[in-house]
Scaffold this active site. Structure first.
Site, short mmCIF file in Angstrom:
data_model
loop_
_atom_site.label_atom_id
_atom_site.label_comp_id
_atom_site.label_asym_id
_atom_site.label_seq_id
_atom_site.Cartn_x
_atom_site.Cartn_y
_atom_site.Cartn_z
CG HIS A 10 42.87 67.35 83.71
ND1 HIS A 10 43.31 66.47 84.67
CD2 HIS A 10 43.36 68.56 84.07
CE1 HIS A 10 44.04 67.11 85.55
NE2 HIS A 10 44.08 68.39 85.22
CB THR A 22 50.51 69.06 87.53
OG1 THR A 22 50.29 67.97 88.43
CG2 THR A 22 50.73 68.51 86.14
CD GLU A 88 45.92 74.01 86.84
OE1 GLU A 88 45.43 75.16 86.73
OE2 GLU A 88 45.38 73.09 87.48
CG ASP A 90 54.26 78.19 85.12
OD1 ASP A 90 54.69 77.30 85.88
OD2 ASP A 90 54.96 78.78 84.29
#
EC number: 5.4.2.11
Length: 206
Positions: A10, A22, A88, A90
């Site tokens: 991304h 994130t 993604e 964690d």
């Protein structure tokens, strides 16, 4: 038969810009991230490529990147499958923390271990090994059969979920994949043989 698989991380997210962990949190793309995604689509179009199906994660930044890539290629409305298996890594208790603040709280060495070791996870989160164990079954059961059927396939996902795919495609060791950096919005092209081995691999650059 064109067994084409393209991976793209991304574009820059709002939390990438703020230097925050994130993981499964769901910030959107920045203006730069939108530009990176559109550029990726333009690069793929300039290569004369097209897709029959796209896969992405359950998170906005990957889905938006996928949408923008396809728009630039004139493929709006292409069949797109979103699944949290492609999310993604964690980061657990680190999620939402500024990386510098995390170093101050937990110590630079500890944060480095959590980020860069293959099998050590942060509190409440996943190691890269855990992420690989989540991503690979989905790849083997869903994405790879699509590619081997000759469906030209795009995967728009995240740095660590894509690392899992790169690891198996390029037969990298855990040490090898930990050293591999995937730039935002930079497509990687693979063509596979009938036996699923890679016959061509290249980075699509400006």
């Amino acid at each position: 038969m064109d067994r084409l698989l393209v991976l793209v991380r991304h574009g820059q997210s709002e939390w990438n810009l703020k230097n925050l962990f994130t993981g499964w949190r769901d910030p959107n793309l920045t203006d730069q991230g939108v530009s990176e995604a559109r550029r990726a689509g333009a690069l793929l179009a300039a290569e004369g490529l097209s897709f029959d199906v796209a896969y992405t994660s359950a998170l906005t930044r990957a889905q938006r990147t996928c949408q923008l890539v396809l728009e630039e290629m004139g493929l709006t409305g292409l069949r797109t499958i979103a699944d949290q298996a492609l999310n993604e890594r964690d980061y657990g208790d680190l999620s939402g923390l500024n990386k510098d603040d995390a170093r101050a709280k937990f110590g630079e060495e500890q944060v480095h271990v959590w980020r860069r070791s293959y099998d050590i996870s942060p509190p409440g989160g996943e190691s890269l090994r855990d992420t690989v164990a989540r991503v690979l079954p989905y790849f083997v059961q869903e994405i790879l059969p699509s590619v081997l059927r000759g469906e030209r396939t795009l995967v728009a996902a995240h740095g660590n979920s894509l690392r899992a795919l790169v690891m198996v495609l390029e037969r990298l060791s855990p040490e090898g994949i930990m050293k591999r950096e995937l730039a935002t919005g930079a497509p990687i092209l693979y063509r596979l043989g009938a036996d699923a081995t890679v016959s061509e691999k290249r980075d699509i650059l400006i």
